[in-house]
Structures are given as structure tokens and as C-alpha cells.
Scaffold this motif. Structure first.
Motif, PDB file in Angstrom:
ATOM      1  N   ASP A  96       0.897  -1.234   0.120  1.00  0.00           N
ATOM      2  CA  ASP A  96       0.084   0.030  -0.004  1.00  0.00           C
ATOM      3  C   ASP A  96       0.859   1.292  -0.063  1.00  0.00           C
ATOM      4  O   ASP A  96       0.651   2.229  -0.519  1.00  0.00           O
ATOM      5  N   HIS A  97       1.875   1.318   0.932  1.00  0.00           N
ATOM      6  CA  HIS A  97       2.761   2.444   0.967  1.00  0.00           C
ATOM      7  C   HIS A  97       3.424   2.725  -0.786  1.00  0.00           C
ATOM      8  O   HIS A  97       3.395   3.949  -1.224  1.00  0.00           O
TER       9      HIS A  97
ATOM     10  N   ARG B 123      11.157   4.096  -4.210  1.00  0.00           N
ATOM     11  CA  ARG B 123      11.637   4.316  -2.916  1.00  0.00           C
ATOM     12  C   ARG B 123      12.638   3.140  -2.689  1.00  0.00           C
ATOM     13  O   ARG B 123      12.146   2.143  -2.942  1.00  0.00           O
ATOM     14  N   SER B 124      13.697   3.383  -1.718  1.00  0.00           N
ATOM     15  CA  SER B 124      14.450   2.607  -1.367  1.00  0.00           C
ATOM     16  C   SER B 124      13.787   1.451  -0.206  1.00  0.00           C
ATOM     17  O   SER B 124      12.904   2.029   0.398  1.00  0.00           O
ATOM     18  N   ALA B 125      14.329   0.640   0.444  1.00  0.00           N
ATOM     19  CA  ALA B 125      14.204  -0.270   1.414  1.00  0.00           C
ATOM     20  C   ALA B 125      14.077   0.372   2.788  1.00  0.00           C
ATOM     21  O   ALA B 125      13.176   0.499   3.558  1.00  0.00           O
ATOM     22  N   ALA B 126      15.086   1.291   2.816  1.00  0.00           N
ATOM     23  CA  ALA B 126      15.366   2.065   4.019  1.00  0.00           C
ATOM     24  C   ALA B 126      14.248   3.096   4.049  1.00  0.00           C
ATOM     25  O   ALA B 126      13.877   3.624   5.339  1.00  0.00           O
TER      26      ALA B 126
ATOM     27  N   THR C 146       9.209   0.068  -6.601  1.00  0.00           N
ATOM     28  CA  THR C 146       7.873   0.871  -7.085  1.00  0.00           C
ATOM     29  C   THR C 146       6.995   0.041  -7.544  1.00  0.00           C
ATOM     30  O   THR C 146       7.198  -1.251  -7.761  1.00  0.00           O
ATOM     31  N   THR C 147       5.580   0.444  -7.746  1.00  0.00           N
ATOM     32  CA  THR C 147       4.604  -0.644  -8.115  1.00  0.00           C
ATOM     33  C   THR C 147       4.616  -0.827  -9.506  1.00  0.00           C
ATOM     34  O   THR C 147       5.172   0.324 -10.144  1.00  0.00           O
TER      35      THR C 147
END
Length: 207
Positions: free
Chosen positions: A131-132, A140-143, A188-189
Motif C-alpha cells: 500500500d505504501h 523508494r528504497s527499502a530504508a 515501485t509498483t
């Protein structure tokens, strides 16, 4: 002697490069396994919590059954002259106490079960991560994902290694895309990744 020196230097350089590559792969494998271990540890903790709740329910049901049986015991100690009257008075009460005890046990069990289900309810980490990503317009990176989720859900322990493992799982199921920029990996999605690719293709080319 002078001809062997360059050959030795070149061989040493090759070994150094190979060892550095092996070290990097070793560290990545350690990080991957650590993430899987942490994810399994979270599942084990949840099962232990459920086990404790079920034991409490079992104990409550056993206590209620003992209380119900104890209410019927004094009927045998009633004095002889009042035996008939006492028996006639207690028989209805005994019939009422048993269903009441069972009902109380059921209600207590339902409350404990509802607490257990409430503890397990809520979105999983996979749902939170997916969802994020869906809400983000840029990779976005994992961190970054773990930091954002940690702020949104301070009551949960969210580690970057577990988030990275979760993201890789989404990539494996084609529910996320992975891109690499230099040494950094971003996620990313699929829809967002396709949109970004279309926007790059449709941008005007400079002459």
C-alpha cells in the motif's frame, strides 16, 4: 627477476578482486538470511502469543466448571429435618446455576478469543509495504519504506532488513518493480513504473 615482478603484481590484483567480490556476495547472503530469520521470528512470536491466550482461555473454562460443580455440593450437607424442603428449594437453583455457569464460561471464552483475534488483526507487513508503494509517485528504497512505515505504525517493530525481504518477495510475485541507480536499489509498483517509462518516452526530444 624483473620479468616476474609484473606477473606477480597482476596475479595479486586478480586475487584481490576475486576476494572482494566473494566478500560482497557473502555479506549480501548474510543480509538476506538475516531478513528471513527475522521474519520467521516474528511469526514464531505471534504463535507463542496465541498459545498463551489459548492457555488462558482453557484455564478460565476450567475455573468456571469447578465453580459450577462446587455450587451443587452443599445439597448433601443439609440437616435431615429440612432435607425435603431444602432439596425442593435447591433443585431449581441447581438447574439455573449450571446454564448460568456455562454461559459465563462461554462469554469469558469469547472475550479472550476476541482479544486474541484483535492482537492478530490488522494489516500484515506485506500489505503495508504494498500500500505504501502504491501511494508513492517515485521509487523508494527499502530504508525509506521502513522509515516511513515506522513513523506511521510506531506500535510495530519494522526493520529495514525485513522490509527489503518483503519488497523482494513482491518483486518475485510481479507486485513491485526493482530499479537500480548506481549502487542503490529502489522499488515501485508496476503501474507507477510503467507510467514513469511512458512519461520518459513521451518527453520531447531535443534536436
Amino acid at each position: 627477476m624483473s620479468e616476474s615482478a609484473p606477473a606477480t603484481t597482476e596475479l595479486t590484483s586478480q586475487y584481490s578482486t576475486q576476494v572482494a567480490g566473494d566478500l560482497e556476495r557473502n555479506l549480501k547472503e548474510q543480509e538476506r538470511l538475516s531478513g528471513e530469520i527475522e521474519a520467521l521470528q516474528g511469526q514464531l512470536d505471534a504463535l507463542r502469543h496465541d498459545h498463551t491466550v489459548l492457555l488462558n482461555i482453557q484455564q478460565v473454562l476450567g475455573t468456571q466448571a469447578a465453580a459450577v460443580s462446587s455450587t451443587t455440593a452443599p445439597a448433601a450437607s443439609v440437616p435431615a429435618p429440612r432435607k425435603k424442603a431444602a432439596a425442593s428449594d435447591e433443585r431449581p437453583g441447581t438447574r439455573k446455576s449450571a446454564p448460568a455457569g456455562k454461559q459465563a464460561a462461554k462469554q469469558t471464552g469469547k472475550k479472550a478469543a476476541s482479544k486474541a483475534s484483535a492482537a492478530r488483526s490488522g494489516p500484515t507487513l506485506v500489505d503495508l509495504v504494498r500500500d505504501h508503494l502504491a501511494e508513492q509517485k517515485e521509487p523508494r528504497s527499502a530504508a525509506e519504506v521502513s522509515t516511513a512505515l515506522g513513523r506511521q505504525h510506531p506500535d510495530r517493530t519494522i526493520k529495514a532488513t525485513v522490509v527489503r525481504t518483503t519488497l523482494e518477495g513482491l518483486v518475485a510475485r510481479n507486485q513491485a518493480q526493482r530499479t537500480k541507480q548506481g549502487t542503490s536499489v529502489f522499488y515501485t509498483t508496476p503501474d507507477a513504473g510503467e507510467a514513469a517509462a511512458r512519461s520518459e518516452d513521451s518527453s520531447p526530444q531535443s534536436d
